[in-house]
Design an enzyme around this catalytic site. Structure first.
Site, PDB file in Angstrom:
ATOM      1  N   LYS A 183     -12.704  -4.198   0.641  1.00 19.37           N
ATOM      2  CA  LYS A 183     -12.171  -5.338   1.438  1.00 19.37           C
ATOM      3  C   LYS A 183     -10.573  -4.831   1.246  1.00 19.37           C
ATOM      4  CE  LYS A 183      -9.903  -8.749   1.562  1.00 19.37           C
ATOM      5  NZ  LYS A 183      -8.810  -8.948   2.670  1.00 19.37           N
ATOM      6  N   GLY A 236      -3.019  -5.561  -6.574  1.00 21.99           N
ATOM      7  CA  GLY A 236      -2.545  -6.708  -5.903  1.00 21.99           C
ATOM      8  C   GLY A 236      -1.770  -7.418  -7.105  1.00 21.99           C
ATOM      9  N   THR A 240      -3.801 -13.228  -8.113  1.00 24.19           N
ATOM     10  CA  THR A 240      -5.350 -12.881  -7.593  1.00 24.19           C
ATOM     11  C   THR A 240      -6.039 -12.147  -8.440  1.00 24.19           C
ATOM     12  OG1 THR A 240      -4.160 -13.013  -5.564  1.00 24.19           O
ATOM     13  CG2 THR A 240      -6.194 -11.891  -5.497  1.00 24.19           C
ATOM     14  N   CYS A 292       4.265  -0.950  -6.340  1.00 27.66           N
ATOM     15  CA  CYS A 292       4.146  -1.617  -7.596  1.00 27.66           C
ATOM     16  C   CYS A 292       4.726  -0.818  -8.631  1.00 27.66           C
ATOM     17  CB  CYS A 292       2.623  -1.338  -7.749  1.00 27.66           C
ATOM     18  SG  CYS A 292       1.692   0.011  -7.489  1.00 27.66           S
ATOM     19  N   GLU A 391       8.560  -9.657 -10.370  1.00 30.80           N
ATOM     20  CA  GLU A 391       8.383  -8.833  -9.467  1.00 30.80           C
ATOM     21  C   GLU A 391       8.965  -9.029  -8.172  1.00 30.80           C
ATOM     22  OE1 GLU A 391       4.342  -7.224  -8.169  1.00 30.80           O
ATOM     23  OE2 GLU A 391       5.322  -5.300  -8.529  1.00 30.80           O
TER      24      GLU A 391
HETATM   25  P1  NAP Z   1      -2.571 -10.432  -3.398  1.00 32.95           P
HETATM   26  O1  NAP Z   1      -3.022 -11.879  -2.854  1.00 32.95           O
HETATM   27  O2  NAP Z   1      -2.642 -10.329  -4.820  1.00 32.95           O
HETATM   28  O3  NAP Z   1      -3.563  -9.436  -2.459  1.00 32.95           O
HETATM   29  C1  NAP Z   1      -4.179  -8.388  -2.887  1.00 32.95           C
HETATM   30  C2  NAP Z   1      -5.563  -8.239  -2.335  1.00 32.95           C
HETATM   31  O4  NAP Z   1      -6.508  -9.059  -2.669  1.00 32.95           O
HETATM   32  C3  NAP Z   1      -5.700  -8.238  -0.738  1.00 32.95           C
HETATM   33  O5  NAP Z   1      -6.486  -7.271  -0.328  1.00 32.95           O
HETATM   34  C4  NAP Z   1      -5.926  -9.781  -0.674  1.00 32.95           C
HETATM   35  O6  NAP Z   1      -6.619  -9.884   0.517  1.00 32.95           O
HETATM   36  C5  NAP Z   1      -7.142 -10.170  -1.692  1.00 32.95           C
HETATM   37  N1  NAP Z   1      -7.204 -11.306  -2.195  1.00 32.95           N
HETATM   38  C6  NAP Z   1      -6.467 -12.610  -1.942  1.00 32.95           C
HETATM   39  N2  NAP Z   1      -7.217 -13.391  -2.431  1.00 32.95           N
HETATM   40  C7  NAP Z   1      -8.126 -12.984  -3.056  1.00 32.95           C
HETATM   41  C8  NAP Z   1      -9.275 -13.545  -3.777  1.00 32.95           C
HETATM   42  N3  NAP Z   1      -9.178 -15.093  -3.961  1.00 32.95           N
HETATM   43  N4  NAP Z   1     -10.430 -13.056  -4.160  1.00 32.95           N
HETATM   44  C9  NAP Z   1     -10.504 -11.716  -4.033  1.00 32.95           C
HETATM   45  N5  NAP Z   1      -9.241 -10.850  -3.225  1.00 32.95           N
HETATM   46  C10 NAP Z   1      -8.373 -11.690  -2.796  1.00 32.95           C
HETATM   47  O7  NAP Z   1      -1.328 -10.340  -2.751  1.00 32.95           O
HETATM   48  P2  NAP Z   1      -0.403 -10.781  -1.639  1.00 32.95           P
HETATM   49  O8  NAP Z   1      -0.445 -12.387  -1.581  1.00 32.95           O
HETATM   50  O9  NAP Z   1      -0.533 -10.016  -0.532  1.00 32.95           O
HETATM   51  O10 NAP Z   1       1.267 -10.573  -2.008  1.00 32.95           O
HETATM   52  C11 NAP Z   1       1.774 -11.066  -3.232  1.00 32.95           C
HETATM   53  C12 NAP Z   1       2.449 -10.516  -4.015  1.00 32.95           C
HETATM   54  O11 NAP Z   1       1.700  -9.804  -4.670  1.00 32.95           O
HETATM   55  C13 NAP Z   1       3.493  -9.729  -3.580  1.00 32.95           C
HETATM   56  O12 NAP Z   1       4.798 -10.203  -3.177  1.00 32.95           O
HETATM   57  C14 NAP Z   1       3.631  -8.563  -4.648  1.00 32.95           C
HETATM   58  O13 NAP Z   1       4.592  -9.012  -5.676  1.00 32.95           O
HETATM   59  C15 NAP Z   1       2.359  -8.693  -5.445  1.00 32.95           C
HETATM   60  N6  NAP Z   1       1.696  -7.147  -4.819  1.00 32.95           N
HETATM   61  C16 NAP Z   1       1.435  -6.219  -5.653  1.00 32.95           C
HETATM   62  C17 NAP Z   1       0.630  -4.984  -5.323  1.00 32.95           C
HETATM   63  C18 NAP Z   1       0.592  -3.926  -6.002  1.00 32.95           C
HETATM   64  O14 NAP Z   1       0.588  -2.841  -5.782  1.00 32.95           O
HETATM   65  N7  NAP Z   1       0.869  -3.889  -7.402  1.00 32.95           N
HETATM   66  C19 NAP Z   1       0.345  -5.226  -4.100  1.00 32.95           C
HETATM   67  C20 NAP Z   1       0.360  -6.158  -3.079  1.00 32.95           C
HETATM   68  C21 NAP Z   1       1.135  -7.194  -3.393  1.00 32.95           C
HETATM   69  P3  NAP Z   1      -5.636 -10.717   2.014  1.00 32.95           P
HETATM   70  O15 NAP Z   1      -4.352  -9.945   1.913  1.00 32.95           O
HETATM   71  O16 NAP Z   1      -6.534 -10.281   3.230  1.00 32.95           O
HETATM   72  O17 NAP Z   1      -5.682 -11.964   1.689  1.00 32.95           O
END
Ligand code: NAP
Ligand code: MG
Length: 489
Positions: A183, A236, A240, A292, A391
């Site tokens: 996904k 992520g 989440t 990250c 972060e």
């Molecule tokens: P996120 O919600 O954690 O998204 C990461 C992944 O999880 C995406 O594929 C997302 O899909 C999916 N996801 C979202 N809700 C889910 C659920 N309930 N069950 C299973 N999978 C789910 O992150 P974001 O909202 O895009 O970003 C928020 C913050 O997270 C950023 O500002 C950053 O600080 C952090 N982040 C960290 C990393 C890392 O590499 N450590 C990467 C991204 C973000 P969708 O995008 O399609 O909703």
């Protein structure tokens, strides 16, 4: 003339499909803010179809008897090698897709495509080199361990490095014989859908790799909940990640979590500044800080503070952000939400009296509706402040002073995260001491590898998550160990 948005499809059992609901999610170009494509809004029923396809590929009529489950390690290695070569062939196409979809400057997008090819190459070579052991036990016994795939693995991929994170998790998982259901983030699927096409082209059997596009709260949640998934790799946000862990726990499914960080670089008075400064800058502006393992904190010894700040500021003032295709120092942030998040942190800095020591610029011709943010250097950020604790995921570098090594270590280890750390010093004993004492999954001495090194195991502790991916170590996580005791006296 306006072009109709291109419609992409999800990938199940080697077929591209529109998704059962027929609904679409718009795909924006972060450089312009305009919709240029659509992806299917996958739902729980699509995830279920993908899991069934993966189970059939792995299980067939019995455990590991499907067309993928029966494949030998050597054959899997060969397929991954062909996939690596196909990615290299299409590197430019993948880079262009990624630049348009995620706003990555072209050189970053090309580097990501190259890393994806490297992951497939690395795991192609590793596939038939993973084996168990024989163990000493009582007389009259032979005891051995066998490494077996979990079965069907789920992969939830974020939008910041879709190709790299796909490569490191799906590459390793396929190498050991799992069938995968992926996904991707709704903001970053297009390059991965092209990789799916390549997987079918090189002969991966149907169901070994499936990609369901859609929203995290729908398709992502359904994947975490699905009892047919035997292992989940999640990258992520901590929030989440916790939710995914809870859903997986309901069906006793192991989860690897990679949740980001607030990684420090410690710069001592004896550091080689010519070597350090460009690395310190790159570690926070790479991918516009949406990394990250971004080096988002610089901790500097008080006597060096002024000199280092001057050098950093001079570099920051020269940095330029603009459309991905113009390939400047930074592209835009991925979406409006991320831009708003960075603005919130920066207005907090201003409200707390934390000075902007330097700022880069957004080029004048950058489209108004793009999600741009100029890089910002913040000085004298108190170690306890949220700007030094949370972060931000944007091009914002927080500088904090320390008096001595002990204080440096206390500040470095003083967040909930523990992903990566960097140390800049010429003193040998200090290099070793800090390498041992820093709370991080990776420590770099006199260098810093934000995300670098396909061969190097990577992962965190605390709020940064748990489990290791990348390198050979990842193969252990994507397998389980069976002990067989044979009595023959
Ligand atoms: P996120 O919600 O954690 O998204 C990461 C992944 O999880 C995406 O594929 C997302 O899909 C999916 N996801 C979202 N809700 C889910 C659920 N309930 N069950 C299973 N999978 C789910 O992150 P974001 O909202 O895009 O970003 C928020 C913050 O997270 C950023 O500002 C950053 O600080 C952090 N982040 C960290 C990393 C890392 O590499 N450590 C990467 C991204 C973000 P969708 O995008 O399609 O909703
Ligand atoms: Mg996009």
């Amino acid at each position: 003339m306006l072009q109709a948005p291109e419609k992409f499809q999800m990938f199940i059992a080697n077929r591209f499909e529109p998704g059962l609901s027929g609904e679409q999610v718009p795909v924006l170009n972060p450089s312009t803010g305009a919709v240029f494509a659509q992806i299917p809004r996958g739902n729980a029923a699509d995830i279920d179809r993908a899991v069934r396809a993966a189970r059939a590929a792995f299980d067939g009529e019995g455990c590991a008897q499907g067309p993928w489950g029966r494949t030998t390690a050597t054959e899997r290695g060969r397929l991954l090698m062909k996939l690596s070569e196909a990615v290299l062939r299409d590197q430019e196409l993948l880079a262009l897709l990624e630049a348009r979809d995620c706003g990555k400057p072209l050189k970053q997008a090309r580097a990501d495509a190259l890393a994806l090819a490297r992951y497939f190459e690395f795991y192609a070579g590793a596939a038939d080199k993973l084996h168990g052991q024989t163990l000493p036990y009582q007389n009259g016994f032979t005891v051995m361990t066998i490494r077996e795939p979990h079965g069907v693995t789920g992969h939830i991929i974020p939008w910041n490095y879709p190709m790299q994170i796909f490569g490191r998790s799906v590459g390793a998982s396929l190498a050991v014989g799992n069938a995968c259901v992926v996904k991707p983030a709704e903001d970053a699927c297009l390059s991965l859908l092209h990789v799916a096409r390549l997987a079918a082209e090189v002969g991966l059997p149907p169901g070994a790799l499936n990609i369901v596009t859609g929203l995290g709260s729908e398709a992502g949640q359904a994947l975490s909940d699905h009892p047919g998934i035997d292992h989940i790799s999640f990258t992520g946000s901590p929030e989440t990640g916790r939710r995914v862990s809870q859903s997986a726990a309901a069906h006793y499914c192991p989860v690897t979590l990679e949740l980001g960080g607030k990684s420090p670089q410690l710069v001592f008075a004896d550091a080689d500044l010519d070597a350090a400064v460009p690395v310190l800058v790159n570690a926070i502006i790479q991918n516009a800080g949406q990394t990250c393992s971004a080096g988002s904190r610089v901790l500097v010894e008080a006597s060096l503070h002024e000199r280092l700040l001057e050098r950093l500021a001079a570099q920051f003032e020269r940095l330029r952000a603009g459309p991905a295709e113009q390939d400047l120092d930074l592209g835009p942030l991925v979406n409006r939400k991320q831009q708003q998040r960075v603005w919130d942190f920066l207005s907090d800095a201003q409200g707390s009296g934390i000075g902007f020591a330097a700022q880069g610029s957004v080029i004048e011709t950058a489209p108004e509706a793009g999600f741009y943010q100029a890089p910002v250097l913040l000085d004298n950020v108190p170690a306890e402040h949220r700007l030094a604790q949370e972060e931000i995921f944007g091009p914002v570098l927080a500088v904090t002073r320390f008096r001595d090594e002990q204080e440096a270590l206390r500040i470095a280890n003083g967040t909930d995260y523990g992903l990566v750390a960097g140390v800049w010093t010429r003193e040998g004993a200090r290099q070793f001491r800090l390498a041992r004492q820093l709370r991080a999954g990776q420590v770099f001495i006199n260098n810093y590898g934000a995300g670098g090194g396909v061969e190097l195991p990577f992962g965190g502790t605390g709020k940064s998550g748990h489990g290791r991916e990348k390198g050979f170590e990842a193969l252990y996580g994507f397998t389980q160990l069976k002990t067989v005791a044979l009595r023959h006296d």
